[in-house]
Design a protein around this motif. Sequence first.
Motif, short mmCIF file in Angstrom:
data_model
loop_
_atom_site.label_atom_id
_atom_site.label_comp_id
_atom_site.label_asym_id
_atom_site.label_seq_id
_atom_site.Cartn_x
_atom_site.Cartn_y
_atom_site.Cartn_z
N GLY A 144 0.81 -1.22 0.00
CA GLY A 144 0.00 0.00 0.00
C GLY A 144 0.84 1.27 0.00
N ARG A 183 -9.14 1.99 10.95
CA ARG A 183 -8.85 1.13 9.78
C ARG A 183 -9.81 -0.04 9.83
N HIS A 221 -5.92 -0.37 -2.86
CA HIS A 221 -6.96 0.38 -2.16
C HIS A 221 -7.56 1.53 -2.98
MG MG Z 1 -1.40 -1.95 3.68
#
Ligand code: MG
Length: 419
Positions: free
Chosen positions: A48, A283, A84
């Motif tokens: 990410g 999260r 994401h």
């Molecule tokens: Mg991540």
Amino acid sequence: MDNCNKTLLIILTLLITFQRATCTQETCREGRRNDERYLLYDVNPGEGFNLRRDVYIRVANLIRKLNDVDNWVLVLPPWGNLYHWQNVRPGLYVPWKNFFDVESLNKWIPVTEFNDYLKTEGATVGSTYVLQNYAEGWGGKWEEKYDKRPCIERHNFEQRDDGSWSGQMWATKVKTDNFTCLSIQGQAATLLPLIQRDLTSRSVFIGRAETILHDEYGGKWYWAARRSMRFARHLREEATRFRRDYLGSDDKQDKTEVKDDWRDTKPKRGAAVGGPYIAVHLRRKDFVRARGDEVPSLKKAAQQIKKLLQNENLTSVFIATDAPVMELQELESLLPGYKVVHYKPSTDFLHKWGDGGVAIVDQIICTHARLFTGSYESTFSFRIQEEREILGFEERRTFNRLCGKKSNCDQPAKWRIIY
Ligand SMILES: [Mg+2]
Ligand SMILES: Nc1nc2c(ncn2[C@@H]2O[C@H](COP(=O)(O)OP(=O)(O)O)[C@@H](O)[C@H]2O)c(=O)[nH]1
């Protein structure tokens, strides 16, 4: 040499000197020095945004060491196709200037965007090394080493008839003279001899750069590189507007003003007060499955948020989250009597800067809160904590996280800023 030639020579020398002296980062690059070399790198596609920011620091400080003797420029790997970022079209890569202040980065090490590299160097790279672990594992004994080995994972390079290789780098087909899979265990500096000995290549690409560790995590150089990673002005301005309009927060009153140059910004611990709100990074998504007992239910999250608000004697909470709208609404309903604030971008903003831009605005707003609490082992939360260290908040207002099942859970490690 006759007088006419002498005059010509003097004029020429003056012209060259003048050009050197007045060039900016971009114009310098066009008239670049011949000994300038380029290091390109990339990270495992599964990683990410916020781990990628960490890998940048590892590679930036490798450049710093290389530049003790040589003249290397780091090529910034375009952003895109992250798991994401569903609103960013697949196949679309964006430059660092969309998210970061590239001038600021340049104050630590010389950097250039991949697009600019293509313009001056063309779609070629001298040597490519794809990093991997050792197939046989650590062998029980830690030593820094690297060896040319058969490739463990599939890669997208193929050898051509003339012996050179061709592969995809950020949707661009690139030719590379040498291609090697390199098993490595070690840190960024472990690569120094490899790169320094590769005298034939003007440019080197390192794939899967997350395989190497930091030379000195949390040390002076770590923090210098980290401080150079200021966000782009348009994102900072968006966050500033939002804080002013919805949270009654501004830098002067919050004591979070910074100097134009990150190198001059060294606030004392505790100098920053922060806006009249607490910020929570909640999260959800994959973390609810993968981090199980460490991730609170929405009800448990709301209980903890209430307690923090009461402790701080505040009534506003800013929520940064990747949760679906339904979950956010549920959380809001569990906090009656409090002002629950969430950043929603305009269509125009989302279109221009994508999910990456929105996530950064969320991070900046969290950075400016009176108190921050994050999510267990989230790099998104870690990066906010670092930003707060840079601004000079008290530790107890930064290094917090929401507890899952166990209510007295371990709090995050305190990685304090060092100058
Ligand atoms: Mg991540
Ligand atoms: N806008 C927004 N996006 C988030 C938030 N939390 C997570 N995300 C998205 O999910 C990604 C999280 O991945 P990553 O950066 O790897 O952090 P980590 O997985 O939490 O360690 C971010 O890059 C965002 O795209 C949030 O609070 N706000």
